[in-house]
Design an enzyme around this catalytic site. Structure first.
Site, PDB file in Angstrom:
ATOM      1  N   ASP A  61       0.907  -1.262  -0.071  1.00 23.90           N
ATOM      2  CA  ASP A  61      -0.059   0.064  -0.261  1.00 23.90           C
ATOM      3  C   ASP A  61       0.951   1.422   0.203  1.00 23.90           C
ATOM      4  OD1 ASP A  61      -2.342  -1.373   0.121  1.00 23.90           O
ATOM      5  OD2 ASP A  61      -2.271  -1.392   2.368  1.00 23.90           O
TER       6      ASP A  61
ATOM      7  N   ASP B 239      -9.066  -6.065   2.778  1.00 24.85           N
ATOM      8  CA  ASP B 239      -7.875  -6.584   2.528  1.00 24.85           C
ATOM      9  C   ASP B 239      -7.765  -8.010   2.652  1.00 24.85           C
ATOM     10  OD1 ASP B 239      -6.851  -4.217   1.390  1.00 24.85           O
ATOM     11  OD2 ASP B 239      -6.547  -3.439   3.071  1.00 24.85           O
TER      12      ASP B 239
ATOM     13  N   LYS C 262     -16.361   5.690  -3.830  1.00 24.93           N
ATOM     14  CA  LYS C 262     -15.483   6.431  -3.899  1.00 24.93           C
ATOM     15  C   LYS C 262     -15.926   8.072  -3.520  1.00 24.93           C
ATOM     16  CE  LYS C 262     -11.668   4.548  -6.570  1.00 24.93           C
ATOM     17  NZ  LYS C 262     -12.133   2.838  -6.107  1.00 24.93           N
TER      18      LYS C 262
ATOM     19  N   ASP D  72      -4.586  -3.283   5.290  1.00 23.91           N
ATOM     20  CA  ASP D  72      -5.259  -2.872   6.935  1.00 23.91           C
ATOM     21  C   ASP D  72      -6.627  -2.882   6.914  1.00 23.91           C
ATOM     22  OD1 ASP D  72      -5.932  -0.916   5.250  1.00 23.91           O
ATOM     23  OD2 ASP D  72      -4.763   0.712   6.038  1.00 23.91           O
TER      24      ASP D  72
END
Length: 419
Positions: free
Chosen positions: A30, A365, A140, A361
């Site tokens: 990341d 994920d 988003k 995190d």
């Protein structure tokens, strides 16, 4: 060895992972918080057709009022859940040093508001929140709807990926604070500002609002997230805010150590490609003097040693095309990716025969962390789910610590071979 690694901020969950660490051939990392410090501060704003510097964070002074800035500041203040942590010890600190409830971007916006406008709680109390849609990696954006003070009607505020927000807007706020129809001239200015800020390596967020028609949305209207289309249209763009998150000091050397050791480092981020590429260059994932495919063009593709792949392009590619990218380009960044795409990237690396370490995190994920040969969860920002499925936890969230763990794994592997 486990104790030795713990002293270097790597907590092994499974002892056998040390051996796998020693044979790691690619690290999918990341960006935010791992390659960078996860310490976001507002650097610039774009409103009224101009880029403005943020007021230095050593000072607390109001930004001069204007219709454009007042509208942008109102959305910044309202479209957030983040607050300062309670307690006199925290609240007696300078604003920039206070601890916040919320992620680094939200904390940066909160501190900017407090420094340049005033009390965010006064603002939120004046505009009671009656509905919200939290941010997620699919939409988003983050949206909330508020009662207006001293008058009937609701105010909708939204922030998120600028290109996503601008799609929802039919109008923008001009230099005089007037809502005017969105046109090609505005889009040219928007794209130029977005590109300029992104090229600095800054994370850019877009902000918009809409004063809802009282006739269509009367008092006690039952807002429903499953029917957001009825109010999520014809918004008015009010501006951009960019935040700077500096690379961790130890990361460029750690990336170089990986390269010398034959380990490929791939950045996988949800940020815009321009921001990702700028940070990638700063930390050495893209080497000095190396051109990316978008810089040389498809006609000269053979000259490109690096590539930045947008999540929307990745979604159109077959697995074979992804595998070809992985083996063709020595230096790779995947930007605007989703957690599902992170899993695809891990699977692609494994298909071409690589031993993969991946960082993560969030809850989303977990599939990628579980699938990787070495799943590396963040100790500070990581969720419990991410930690539970990982093989190793980075106690300091620092990319350089992964490299230390790989070196330790190789040392152990060498010692085992000698015996």
């Amino acid at each position: 060895t486990a104790q030795s690694l713990k002293s270097k901020n790597c907590l092994l969950q499974k002892l056998e992972a040390v051996e796998t660490l020693g044979s790691t051939s690619v690290i999918c990392s990341d960006k935010t918080g791992t390659l960078t410090e996860n310490r976001m501060t507002v650097a610039h704003m774009w409103y009224e057709s101009a880029i403005h510097d943020a007021i230095p964070h050593t000072e607390r002074r109001r930004r001069p009022s204007s219709k454009g800035w007042d509208a942008l500041a109102l959305v910044v203040g309202l479209c957030s859940r983040t607050t300062f942590k309670d307690g006199p010890e925290n609240m007696n600190k300078k604003i920039i040093d206070r601890t916040c409830n919320g992620d680094a971007s939200e904390a940066g916006l909160l501190k900017c508001y407090e420094l340049e406008v005033g009390s965010v709680m006064e603002c939120r109390n004046s505009y009671p929140k009656i509905f919200e849609i939290p941010f997620n990696s699919t939409n988003k954006y983050q949206l909330s709807i508020h009662k207006q003070p001293k008058k009937d009607g609701y105010l909708l505020v939204i922030k998120g990926a600028p290109e996503k927000i601008v799609e929802l807007c039919s109008h923008y706020l001009d230099n005089h604070g007037k809502e005017v129809p969105r046109d090609s001239a505005f889009m040219d200015q928007f794209n130029a500002a977005y590109t300029q800020l992104g090229n600095h390596g800054e994370r850019v967020l877009g902000f918009a609002h809409k004063y809802l028609d009282v006739k269509l949305f009367p008092c006690d209207y039952p807002f429903d997230p499953d029917h957001a289309d009825c109010f999520l249209n014809d918004l008015c763009y009010v501006g951009l805010v960019s935040l700077l998150d500096p690379p961790r000091a130890a990361v460029p050397r750690a990336v170089q150590v990986c390269r010398v050791a034959g380990i490929k480092v791939i950045m996988v981020t949800g940020d815009h490609p321009l921001t990702a590429k700028a940070i990638g260059r700063k930390v050495g994932i893209i080497s000095p003097g190396v051109s990316t495919l978008d810089e040389v063009g498809n006609a000269n593709a053979h000259e490109a040693r690096a590539i930045v792949v947008h999540g929307s392009d990745l979604a159109k590619k077959q697995d074979e095309e992804l595998d070809e990218i992985l083996v063709t380009y020595p230096e790779i960044i995947f930007a605007r990716t989703s957690p599902t795409q992170k899993l695809r990237i891990v699977e692609g690396c494994q298909r071409v025969g690589w031993v993969v370490a991946v960082t993560g995190d969030g809850v989303n994920d977990a599939p990628a962390l579980r699938k990787a040969n070495i799943g590396v969860a963040m100790g500070i920002t990581g969720t419990e789910v991410a930690k539970q499925v990982s093989d190793m936890i980075l106690l300091d969230d620092n990319f350089a610590s992964i490299v230390t763990a790989v070196e330790e794994g190789r040392l152990l592997f060498d010692n085992l071979k000698k015996t």
